[in-house]
Enzyme design. Sequence first.
Site, PDB file in Angstrom:
ATOM      1  N   GLU A   1       0.792  -1.182  -0.060  1.00 48.98           N
ATOM      2  CA  GLU A   1      -0.063  -0.079   0.069  1.00 48.98           C
ATOM      3  C   GLU A   1       0.838   1.179   0.112  1.00 48.98           C
ATOM      4  OE1 GLU A   1      -2.968   0.129   3.136  1.00 48.98           O
ATOM      5  OE2 GLU A   1      -3.212   2.370   2.675  1.00 48.98           O
ATOM      6  N   ARG A   2       1.963   1.107   1.015  1.00 52.48           N
ATOM      7  CA  ARG A   2       2.724   2.199   0.868  1.00 52.48           C
ATOM      8  C   ARG A   2       3.705   2.700  -0.521  1.00 52.48           C
ATOM      9  NH1 ARG A   2       3.469   0.823   7.205  1.00 52.48           N
ATOM     10  NH2 ARG A   2       1.372   1.760   7.738  1.00 52.48           N
TER      11      ARG A   2
END
Length: 385
Positions: free
Chosen positions: A248-249
Site C-alpha cells: 500500500e505504501r
Amino acid sequence: MRRTVFNEDHEAFRETIRAFVEAEVVPVYDEWLAAGQVPREFYYKLGELGVFGIEVPEEFGGAGENSFKFQAVLSEECARAGVSFGGSSVHVGLCLPYVMAYGTEEQKKRWLPGFVTGETMFAIAMTEPGTGSDLAGMKTTAKLAADGTHYVLNGAKTFITGGVHADRVIVCARTAPPSAEDRRAGISLFVVDTKSEGYAVGRKLDKLGLKTSDTAELSFSDVRVPLEDLLGEEGKGFSYLGQNLPQERLAIAVGAYSQAAAAVRFAQQYVQDRTVFGKTVASFQNTKFELAACKAEVDAAEAVVDRALEAHDLRELSAADAASAKLFCTEVAGRVIDRCLQLHGGYGYMNEYPIARLYADNRVNRIYGGTSEVMKSIIAKSMGL
Ligand SMILES: Cc1cc2nc3c(=O)[nH]c(=O)nc-3n(C[C@H](O)[C@H](O)[C@H](O)COP(=O)(O)OP(=O)(O)OC[C@H]3O[C@@H](n4cnc5c(N)ncnc54)[C@H](O)[C@@H]3O)c2cc1C
C-alpha cells in the site's frame, strides 16, 4: 535517465492504458468530478480491459502475472492525464494481496472471478472514528455466535475508500480483547458482504481532493458474518496488515511521484504559453530555476520508486524500505506540486486547471496509508532507535 524498471509487457500495457484514458476518461472526467464519484459501470470497463485481473491466476479469470509494476504504470498514466479511477486502486492494489495470500481455494473461487470483471468491488476498512494511526486501538468487534456458524460484527469505520460502491469489504475487527503483553493480539479480518443485514453505508465524505473517490463511513449493527468469510486465521489480522501495508505504501509512493512528475509537465507547458510583461513566464530565470529544482527532485523520487518496485517484485521490500519510499516521495510531491502551482499564478488556484486538482489530491498522500510521522517511526525502529 533511462528507466530500466519496465519491460516490453509493461510498456505495451502503458500504451493501452494511455489510449483508454484518452478515449474513455478524459472526455467525461468533469462529469465524474461533479458527481463526486466514478460511475459504477466504469469498473466493468476496467474489468473488461483486464486491469483487475493482471495479478489474478488464470484459473480465476486473470492473466496470472506476478508483477506489481503494472499497477505502477496505471498510476503513472492516470497522473499524467490528470485523472483518477476512484476506489479501484484500493480494489486491485490493496485488497487483492490479502485475498491471494490468506484466502482459501474455496474463497478464491467464490470471490476472484467477480473481482476480475468488476462485478464484485472490494474495499478495506481498518480506520475507525477513534483510531487511525494506532490500529491496535480499534473497537469494532466480531464475536463468534454460540452455535459456531457465524460471527456477529458491531462497530464503525470511517474514511473508507470505495466504501459506497464496494460489494465486499475486508473489515478488521477484534475477535478477542488485547492481551496484557500484546495490544495487537485478537484482531481478525473478514470479507464482509455489503448487502448483509445491519451493514450500513453512512455519509459519502466531502473531501479536499480526490473528488472522484467515494470515501465513506460504514457501520455494522449485529451483522451476521458467516464463518467461511473469515480471511486467514482468527487473531492473526495485525500481522496480515503488517505484511501487506508495504505494498500500500509503495503504491502511494508511486502515485505521489507520478503526480509530481505530472505537475512539472503541466507547469512546463503553462509557463511556455503564458505571457507577462511581454515575455513568457518561462523566460524568467526564477522559472527556469524552479522547474530545474523540481525536475531534480522528481528524478530522485523516480530512482527511489524504481528501486522499490524492483525490490517489491523480488519480494524483498521491507516495511522500513516501503516507509522510506513513501515518506520521501510524498514529501517531494508536496514541495514540487506547490512550486509548480505557484508558477501558474492565479490560474493554478482554479479547479479547471489540473495543477489545482493535483495540489488537492496529493495532500492526502502524506496522511493515508500511515502518516509521514508514522513512516518516520517505522524507519527509526528499523535503525534500532
Ligand atoms: C482520503 C482518505 C482515504 C482513506 N482511505 C482509507 C481506507 O480505504 N481504509 C482505511 O482503513 N483507512 C483509510 N484512510 C484512513 C487513513 O489511513 C488514516 O486517516 C491515517 O492512517 C491517519 O489516521 P487518523 O486520521 O486517525 O489520524 P491520527 O492517528 O489521529 O493522527 C493525527 C496526528 O497525530 C500524528 N501521530 C499519530 N501517531 C503518532 C506517533 N506515534 N508519533 C507522532 N505523531 C503521531 C499523526 O501523524 C497525525 O499528524 C483514508 C484516509 C483518507 C483521508
